[in-house]
Every structure is written in structure tokens, then in C-alpha cells.
Design a protein around this motif. Structure first.
Motif, PDB file in Angstrom:
ATOM      1  N   LEU A  96       0.816  -1.207   0.000  1.00  9.08           N
ATOM      2  CA  LEU A  96       0.000   0.000   0.000  1.00  9.08           C
ATOM      3  C   LEU A  96       0.849   1.257   0.000  1.00  9.08           C
ATOM      4  O   LEU A  96       0.355   2.341   0.262  1.00  9.08           O
ATOM      5  CB  LEU A  96      -0.919   0.001   1.232  1.00  9.08           C
ATOM      6  CG  LEU A  96      -1.976  -1.106   1.238  1.00  9.08           C
ATOM      7  CD1 LEU A  96      -2.747  -1.078   2.548  1.00  9.08           C
ATOM      8  CD2 LEU A  96      -2.922  -0.963   0.069  1.00  9.08           C
ATOM      9  N   GLY A  97       2.128   1.122  -0.280  1.00  8.01           N
ATOM     10  CA  GLY A  97       2.992   2.286  -0.217  1.00  8.01           C
ATOM     11  C   GLY A  97       2.587   3.387  -1.166  1.00  8.01           C
ATOM     12  O   GLY A  97       2.856   4.560  -0.919  1.00  8.01           O
ATOM     13  N   ALA A  98       1.941   3.036  -2.276  1.00 10.78           N
ATOM     14  CA  ALA A  98       1.624   4.050  -3.278  1.00 10.78           C
ATOM     15  C   ALA A  98       0.177   4.515  -3.202  1.00 10.78           C
ATOM     16  O   ALA A  98      -0.166   5.525  -3.777  1.00 10.78           O
ATOM     17  CB  ALA A  98       1.909   3.493  -4.678  1.00 10.78           C
ATOM     18  N   TRP A 219      -9.749   4.889  -3.996  1.00 15.44           N
ATOM     19  CA  TRP A 219      -8.338   5.203  -3.841  1.00 15.44           C
ATOM     20  C   TRP A 219      -7.681   5.227  -5.214  1.00 15.44           C
ATOM     21  O   TRP A 219      -8.235   4.747  -6.205  1.00 15.44           O
ATOM     22  CB  TRP A 219      -7.638   4.208  -2.917  1.00 15.44           C
ATOM     23  CG  TRP A 219      -7.754   2.754  -3.279  1.00 15.44           C
ATOM     24  CD1 TRP A 219      -8.658   1.863  -2.796  1.00 15.44           C
ATOM     25  CD2 TRP A 219      -6.941   2.017  -4.205  1.00 15.44           C
ATOM     26  NE1 TRP A 219      -8.464   0.614  -3.341  1.00 15.44           N
ATOM     27  CE2 TRP A 219      -7.412   0.685  -4.213  1.00 15.44           C
ATOM     28  CE3 TRP A 219      -5.862   2.348  -5.011  1.00 15.44           C
ATOM     29  CZ2 TRP A 219      -6.838  -0.307  -5.018  1.00 15.44           C
ATOM     30  CZ3 TRP A 219      -5.287   1.362  -5.815  1.00 15.44           C
ATOM     31  CH2 TRP A 219      -5.777   0.049  -5.805  1.00 15.44           C
ATOM     32  N   ALA A 220      -6.498   5.821  -5.278  1.00 17.54           N
ATOM     33  CA  ALA A 220      -5.713   5.845  -6.513  1.00 17.54           C
ATOM     34  C   ALA A 220      -4.256   5.660  -6.152  1.00 17.54           C
ATOM     35  O   ALA A 220      -3.806   6.103  -5.088  1.00 17.54           O
ATOM     36  CB  ALA A 220      -5.906   7.156  -7.263  1.00 17.54           C
ATOM     37  N   ASP A 221      -3.509   5.011  -7.036  1.00 18.83           N
ATOM     38  CA  ASP A 221      -2.091   4.833  -6.758  1.00 18.83           C
ATOM     39  C   ASP A 221      -1.292   5.986  -7.359  1.00 18.83           C
ATOM     40  O   ASP A 221      -1.851   6.937  -7.920  1.00 18.83           O
ATOM     41  CB  ASP A 221      -1.594   3.464  -7.233  1.00 18.83           C
ATOM     42  CG  ASP A 221      -1.612   3.300  -8.747  1.00 18.83           C
ATOM     43  OD1 ASP A 221      -1.716   4.325  -9.472  1.00 18.83           O
ATOM     44  OD2 ASP A 221      -1.523   2.155  -9.222  1.00 18.83           O
ATOM     45  N   GLU A 226      -6.921   3.507 -10.382  1.00 16.59           N
ATOM     46  CA  GLU A 226      -7.867   3.408  -9.287  1.00 16.59           C
ATOM     47  C   GLU A 226      -8.190   1.947  -8.998  1.00 16.59           C
ATOM     48  O   GLU A 226      -7.716   1.040  -9.683  1.00 16.59           O
ATOM     49  CB  GLU A 226      -9.129   4.206  -9.629  1.00 16.59           C
ATOM     50  CG  GLU A 226      -8.821   5.676  -9.877  1.00 16.59           C
ATOM     51  CD  GLU A 226     -10.061   6.524 -10.080  1.00 16.59           C
ATOM     52  OE1 GLU A 226     -11.191   6.030  -9.825  1.00 16.59           O
ATOM     53  OE2 GLU A 226      -9.912   7.691 -10.488  1.00 16.59           O
ATOM     54  N   ALA A 227      -9.021   1.739  -7.972  1.00 17.70           N
ATOM     55  CA  ALA A 227      -9.334   0.371  -7.547  1.00 17.70           C
ATOM     56  C   ALA A 227      -9.888  -0.459  -8.696  1.00 17.70           C
ATOM     57  O   ALA A 227      -9.553  -1.638  -8.846  1.00 17.70           O
ATOM     58  CB  ALA A 227     -10.318   0.408  -6.389  1.00 17.70           C
TER      59      ALA A 227
END
Length: 284
Positions: A96-98, A219-221, A226-227
Motif C-alpha cells: 500500500l505504499g503508493a 483510492w488511486a495509486d 484506481e481500484a
């Protein structure tokens, strides 16, 4: 007649002029601002348009399963409700770092004097702390410092909580709130949005005023994905679904709530009411 020192002085003059020109045309580092207009729809079928200035920052319930079905996602995210395999196993593999979730707010009010402040937390008396502002990488440590200094704190009032700039830190903080057994409260006029909704869900007991608002979106990276752009079997989904289970949702409600949040694009926000949230978790 030209003195022997004149060539050196001329060179110095030219160098100074060159540096002045470079400084004049150097780009100024500033956080870009973007005017965002968002149309959101709540379950009362009233559509509201919300406009804000967005800082471009890098960076088991009592309700029945039929209530969860009311919030079924559209075709793009319906797959997230399907069985993604062994969530317990793949949750540990998620990176989940991004990922990040963020919905800007108009204010950062803390409402009144405080005995002490720890990042977004303000201790107002021996049992109550208030939260206003974002979660970043330092926030879990600030929360731990607050509890160490004020071990009697049992109630967290969430005043204006836009979300997280560091999603991994946000999930760490949610679990810390749960372990501490805090009651989470959104008072009248309060607003929790984006990743801050997970923090409210983390309360051992939860309260919300009738006019409390809960803003959700996908969420978005760091690449803008997105998811819905990730396969349903990706471990990142299991991390969120697993968190909702830890916060007391059964599997059906955990999956339905996750799909609901991701049905709204990252750059928009859907506002839910207290009654909407009560379909997924019990309120006190």
C-alpha cells in the motif's frame, strides 16, 4: 588608459549579471492549485455540487445483508464483491505504499482551546481529543505520543478530517485506534472524508450527529490507477476488506462498503449520511 585590474573586474561583472539572469528566470517551486467541481448524490436523491481549491499534493453490523445489497456497485466495480480468494493470506502481500485517498476540505478548525497538540490531534480534557487535518507518515507516532502523555483519553471527536496523504500510515492509525478502544464521534457540523472514514469505523463504539457527513471515493495509486483498474484478485483489495472485517463488519457488508467507495472516482466524492453508515456498522 585601462588599468591592469579592469579585465578581472569586467569578468566579475559579467558573472554577477549571468547569475542575476538565471535567478530571474528560475522556476518558482509552488504547490499547484486546481479548481475542482464535484457533483455528488446522496441517498435522498438530492444532488449537490461542491467546489473546492485542491492542493496538488504528491503524496458485523446489526443491519441485514439486504441493506448491503442496496449499495451494490456498478458494472465496473461489481467484480470487487466476488470472492477474491483467501483474503487473510493475500492481505499480508498487499503493497500500500503508493495508494492514497484524499478529499480536500475548506477548513481545519480544532474548536476551542487545547491542553496539548499532537499533529492533527488536540487534547481538550482528560478523556477527549479532537482531530482536524490530514493523516501523513508522522500521524501514527503523534497518536501514540498523545496516548502516552494522556492515557485517560477515551473519546476521539473528528471535526474536519479530509483523509490521508499516506495510506499505509492511515491503516496503521485505524488499527491503533481500534486497539486503544477509543470511541469515535463525528459531532454536529463534523465531516470525515476519504481515508478518514476508516478512522471513524475503527472506533470500538461509534457516534455521529444527524448532520454528520461521510465522504467516500476510490483510492488511486501514484500512477493514477484506481481500484477498478486492478484485478479483483489483487491483494490490495483484500487489505481493505480485511480492515473492514477487523472493524466489525461481516464479509458481505465489508465487500459491499468497499465496492461502494470505489464506485465513485478518485477526483470526486460521494457524501453519505449517518443513516447510510448505519447500514454497515452499528452506531451508539
Amino acid at each position: 588608459m585601462v588599468s591592469p585590474a579592469a579585465p578581472a573586474a569586467l569578468v566579475r561583472t559579467l558573472v554577477v549579471a549571468l547569475f542575476a539572469a538565471l535567478i530571474a528566470f528560475a522556476p518558482v517551486q509552488a504547490r499547484a492549485q486546481q479548481l475542482v467541481t464535484v457533483t455528488t448524490t446522496v441517498t435522498t436523491n438530492v444532488t449537490t455540487t461542491v467546489t473546492w481549491i485542491d492542493d496538488d499534493t504528491p503524496g458485523a453490523g446489526d443491519a441485514g445483508a439486504e441493506d448491503a445489497d442496496e449499495f451494490a456497485a456498478d458494472d465496473d466495480t461489481a467484480a470487487l464483491l466476488d470472492d477474491a480468494g483467501d483474503d487473510t493470506r493475500v492481505a499480508g502481500e498487499a503493497d500500500l505504499g503508493a495508494t492514497r485517498r484524499y478529499a480536500p476540505g475548506a477548513g481545519r478548525a480544532t474548536r476551542g482551546p487545547a491542553k496539548a497538540r499532537f499533529g492533527p490531534f488536540a487534547v481538550v480534557d482528560g478523556t477527549t481529543a479532537r482531530m482536524s487535518g490530514d493523516v501523513d507518515g508522522a500521524t501514527p507516532r503523534q497518536f501514540a505520543a498523545m496516548l502516552a502523555a494522556f492515557p485517560g483519553v477515551r473519546r476521539l471527536e473528528m471535526i474536519d478530517c479530509p483523509g490521508s496523504l499516506d495510506e499505509e500510515a492511515n491503516l496503521i492509525l485505524a488499527r491503533a485506534i481500534r486497539r486503544a478502544g477509543l470511541e469515535t464521534v463525528v459531532p454536529s457540523g463534523g465531516s470525515v472524508r476519504s481515508g478518514a472514514v476508516e478512522l471513524w469505523l475503527a472506533g470500538s463504539t461509534r457516534r455521529a450527529a444527524p448532520d454528520a457527513e461521510f465522504g467516500v471515493h476510490s483510492w488511486a495509486d501514484e500512477y493514477g490507477r484506481e481500484a477498478k483498474d486492478y484485478p479483483a484478485s489483487d491483494p490490495v483489495h483484500a487489505e481493505y476488506i480485511g480492515l473492514y472485517r477487523e472493524m466489525g463488519m461481516d464479509d458481505a457488508h465489508a465487500r459491499a462498503f468497499y465496492a461502494l467507495t470505489n464506485a465513485t472516482p478518485f477526483d470526486q466524492v460521494r457524501y453519505l449520511t449517518r443513516d447510510d453508515m448505519a447500514r454497515f456498522v452499528p452506531l451508539n
